[in-house]
Enzyme design. Structure first.
Site, PDB file in Angstrom:
ATOM      1  N   ARG A  54       1.221  -1.170  -0.380  1.00 47.75           N
ATOM      2  CA  ARG A  54       0.006   0.067  -0.236  1.00 47.75           C
ATOM      3  C   ARG A  54       0.740   1.086  -0.162  1.00 47.75           C
ATOM      4  O   ARG A  54       1.693   0.837   0.539  1.00 47.75           O
ATOM      5  CB  ARG A  54      -0.894   0.234   0.920  1.00 47.75           C
ATOM      6  CG  ARG A  54      -1.007  -0.789   2.379  1.00 47.75           C
ATOM      7  CD  ARG A  54       0.122   0.175   3.439  1.00 47.75           C
ATOM      8  NE  ARG A  54      -0.412   1.381   2.880  1.00 47.75           N
ATOM      9  CZ  ARG A  54       0.671   1.807   3.846  1.00 47.75           C
ATOM     10  NH1 ARG A  54       2.111   1.992   3.902  1.00 47.75           N
ATOM     11  NH2 ARG A  54       0.879   3.555   4.305  1.00 47.75           N
ATOM     12  N   GLY A  55       0.895   2.468  -0.036  1.00 48.57           N
ATOM     13  CA  GLY A  55       1.509   3.949  -0.001  1.00 48.57           C
ATOM     14  C   GLY A  55       1.175   3.995  -1.493  1.00 48.57           C
ATOM     15  O   GLY A  55       1.995   2.552  -2.425  1.00 48.57           O
ATOM     16  N   ALA A  56       0.825   5.163  -2.121  1.00 46.84           N
ATOM     17  CA  ALA A  56       1.335   6.098  -3.292  1.00 46.84           C
ATOM     18  C   ALA A  56       2.403   5.178  -4.216  1.00 46.84           C
ATOM     19  O   ALA A  56       2.366   4.477  -5.802  1.00 46.84           O
ATOM     20  CB  ALA A  56       1.114   6.768  -3.453  1.00 46.84           C
ATOM     21  N   ARG A  96      -7.677  -0.387  -6.540  1.00 48.28           N
ATOM     22  CA  ARG A  96      -7.235   1.019  -5.688  1.00 48.28           C
ATOM     23  C   ARG A  96      -7.467   2.270  -6.268  1.00 48.28           C
ATOM     24  O   ARG A  96      -6.357   3.221  -6.922  1.00 48.28           O
ATOM     25  CB  ARG A  96      -6.012   1.417  -4.577  1.00 48.28           C
ATOM     26  CG  ARG A  96      -5.169  -0.365  -4.075  1.00 48.28           C
ATOM     27  CD  ARG A  96      -6.145  -0.230  -2.603  1.00 48.28           C
ATOM     28  NE  ARG A  96      -6.316   1.128  -2.027  1.00 48.28           N
ATOM     29  CZ  ARG A  96      -5.362   0.990  -0.854  1.00 48.28           C
ATOM     30  NH1 ARG A  96      -4.320   0.550  -0.922  1.00 48.28           N
ATOM     31  NH2 ARG A  96      -5.865   2.212   0.330  1.00 48.28           N
ATOM     32  N   GLN A 209      -2.238   2.559   9.966  1.00 49.32           N
ATOM     33  CA  GLN A 209      -0.885   2.495   9.576  1.00 49.32           C
ATOM     34  C   GLN A 209      -0.229   3.039  10.307  1.00 49.32           C
ATOM     35  O   GLN A 209       1.326   3.063  10.119  1.00 49.32           O
ATOM     36  CB  GLN A 209      -0.700   3.070   7.882  1.00 49.32           C
ATOM     37  CG  GLN A 209      -1.720   2.623   6.682  1.00 49.32           C
ATOM     38  CD  GLN A 209      -2.854   2.619   6.790  1.00 49.32           C
ATOM     39  OE1 GLN A 209      -3.728   2.996   7.703  1.00 49.32           O
ATOM     40  NE2 GLN A 209      -3.750   2.566   5.534  1.00 49.32           N
ATOM     41  N   ASP A 250      -1.753  10.985  -1.777  1.00 49.10           N
ATOM     42  CA  ASP A 250      -2.046  10.109  -2.913  1.00 49.10           C
ATOM     43  C   ASP A 250      -2.313  10.395  -3.979  1.00 49.10           C
ATOM     44  O   ASP A 250      -2.452   9.527  -5.040  1.00 49.10           O
ATOM     45  CB  ASP A 250      -3.108   8.970  -2.491  1.00 49.10           C
ATOM     46  CG  ASP A 250      -2.893   7.694  -0.989  1.00 49.10           C
ATOM     47  OD1 ASP A 250      -2.370   8.755   0.096  1.00 49.10           O
ATOM     48  OD2 ASP A 250      -2.924   6.724  -1.032  1.00 49.10           O
ATOM     49  N   ASN A 260      -4.706  12.690   0.368  1.00 54.29           N
ATOM     50  CA  ASN A 260      -4.526  11.813   1.307  1.00 54.29           C
ATOM     51  C   ASN A 260      -5.497  11.261   2.245  1.00 54.29           C
ATOM     52  O   ASN A 260      -6.546  11.536   2.229  1.00 54.29           O
ATOM     53  CB  ASN A 260      -3.452  13.360   2.379  1.00 54.29           C
ATOM     54  CG  ASN A 260      -1.563  11.522   3.034  1.00 54.29           C
ATOM     55  OD1 ASN A 260      -1.390  11.032   2.325  1.00 54.29           O
ATOM     56  ND2 ASN A 260      -1.559  11.832   4.055  1.00 54.29           N
TER      57      ASN A 260
HETATM   58  O1  MRU Z   1      -4.131   3.212   2.007  1.00 53.35           O
HETATM   59  P1  MRU Z   1      -3.237   3.320   2.463  1.00 53.35           P
HETATM   60  O2  MRU Z   1      -2.469   3.066   3.642  1.00 53.35           O
HETATM   61  O3  MRU Z   1      -2.305   3.123   0.524  1.00 53.35           O
HETATM   62  O4  MRU Z   1      -2.366   4.768   2.318  1.00 53.35           O
HETATM   63  C1  MRU Z   1      -1.678   5.430   2.579  1.00 53.35           C
HETATM   64  C2  MRU Z   1      -1.556   7.366   2.886  1.00 53.35           C
HETATM   65  O5  MRU Z   1      -2.846   7.793   2.354  1.00 53.35           O
HETATM   66  C3  MRU Z   1      -0.357   8.128   3.293  1.00 53.35           C
HETATM   67  O6  MRU Z   1      -0.971   8.666   3.998  1.00 53.35           O
HETATM   68  C4  MRU Z   1       0.409   8.212   2.323  1.00 53.35           C
HETATM   69  O7  MRU Z   1       0.691   9.161   3.072  1.00 53.35           O
HETATM   70  C5  MRU Z   1       0.444   8.197   0.756  1.00 53.35           C
HETATM   71  S1  MRU Z   1       1.300   7.433   0.310  1.00 53.35           S
HETATM   72  C6  MRU Z   1       2.584   7.472  -0.356  1.00 53.35           C
END
Ligand code: MRU
Length: 372
Positions: A54-56, A96, A209, A250, A260
């Site tokens: 997960r995470g962008a 996603r 997270q 994101d 985000n």
């Molecule tokens: O749902 P996730 O864990 O994939 O979301 C990740 C986020 O929203 C984080 O806040 C993060 O800042 C962005 S990912 C670089």
């Protein structure tokens, strides 16, 4: 970054068998360190959708390798090949919906594959492009660290040796990218520069997270940190206990609105009310050059079970999920919210720190114009 003192990335091709892509299963962190292998395109989609990764940035890198895995079983005929890849790209893109890096990586793979003709060439270029995306993601995060360090240095000077208190939300650490992280890269750079740092880590309900990943990864890197409930940040800000906020993103529009993890917006409002700088760290792969308004960013809604129950480790060392609310309780699980550009002090990108507005973003990334 390190796990038990050993440097890791979050995704890598098996050096002995590059048709296998290795990932760390983040669903069981920090209780287990479980390396999974992605062998089929379906496994790559599932890993993204079910949040093994997960995470962008990491979603983008996994999508790159997913597209590569798809080429391995693609039909030989050129027209069928294109149709097959387009169908898979659409499925992957829906896994996603909020993270911009997903579409960005898929498009990059489709463009690369299109430049060559034979299936073998397409497989080769898909692998090279996926590796390039992963390397670039790590490098961009490292550079975000260098630019963000300057901001921390200024605050540290004012604090005359007292630790700089940074609040962060969710996990925009190395686990959300390939390495370094976006929000955490400046923190690691400050640690390396000898600046005393302390991080307030929002637990980040419902998936936690912050509690599960950010607190653990900072602990592994010996960065002082304290876990707080999501509602604590405002109180800390009112009492002068937060010097700056750094979060990830994101998807950020080319006009500076930031999507985000859910709850980010409330932190930005509280930061504004308390005159605390609110920074968003992101690589340019997260910028949406087509959307003008944050309001139009698709917001993922996930299973309500993520809210009505909670996962953790029981006394016997088993990972268990327990129910929190009464059977039949209805829950709404919005994954992200949008912080308007006016609440963002600046964006920290791989090319430098930039005001969150269209003019400045386009000045720093002139190539973005061709994409709007
Ligand atoms: O749902 P996730 O864990 O994939 O979301 C990740 C986020 O929203 C984080 O806040 C993060 O800042 C962005 S990912 C670089």
């Amino acid at each position: 970054m390190k796990i038990n003192g050993v440097a890791h990335r979050t995704i890598w091709p098996n050096p002995d068998k590059p048709t296998e892509i290795c990932i760390i299963d983040q669903r069981v962190l920090p209780h287990r360190i479980s390396i999974e292998k992605l062998i089929t395109k379906e496994q790559a989609t599932r890993a993204i959708k079910e949040m093994y990764v997960r995470g962008a940035g990491l979603i983008g890198a996994t999508a790159g390798f997913g597209m590569y895995l798809a080429t391995l079983n693609a039909p030989e005929d050129a027209a069928d090949f294109s149709q097959y890849m387009a169908t898979y790209a659409a499925t992957l893109n829906n896994s996603r919906p909020t993270a911009r890096n997903l579409k960005w990586a898929i498009d990059r793979l489709l463009t690369a594959i299109d430049t060559v003709h034979t299936t073998q060439e397409k497989q080769k270029i898909a692998f090279a492009t996926a590796c390039e995306i992963a390397d670039e993601d790590a490098d961009y995060c490292r550079r975000i660290g260098e630019h963000g360090l300057q901001l921390i240095k200024e605050i540290s000077k004012r604090k005359q040796g007292e630790p700089v208190n940074i609040l962060t939300h969710c996990n925009a650490g190395w686990l959300a990218f390939v390495d370094y992280g976006s929000a955490t890269a400046p923190i690691y750079a400050a640690r390396d520069a000898g600046i005393p740092i302390h991080v307030w880590v929002d637990e980040t309900r419902p998936w936690n997270q912050g509690a599960r990943l950010t607190a653990w990864e900072l602990q592994q890197e010996n960065i002082a940190n304290t876990l707080i409930c999501d509602n604590t940040g405002g109180h800390l800000m009112q009492h002068g206990m937060v010097d700056m906020v750094i979060v990830g993103s994101d998807r950020t529009t080319h006009t500076g609105d930031v999507a985000n993890k859910i709850g980010t917006y409330l932190k930005a409002v509280a930061a504004k009310d308390n005159n605390i700088p609110f920074y968003v760290a992101l690589p340019s792969s997260t910028i949406d050059w087509e959307l003008d308004k944050g309001h139009d960013i698709p917001i993922e809604q996930r299973d309500e079970k993520e809210i009505t129950s909670v996962m953790g480790l029981d006394d016997k060392g088993n990972i268990t999920t327990v129910r929190l609310s009464a059977p039949g309780t209805k829950a709404a699980n919005y994954g992200f919210d949008v912080t308007p550009a006016r609440l963002v002090t600046a964006l920290i990108t791989e090319r430098g720190v930039v005001a969150a507005n269209k003019e400045e973003i386009h000045r720093l990334f002139p190539e973005g114009k061709t994409l709007t």
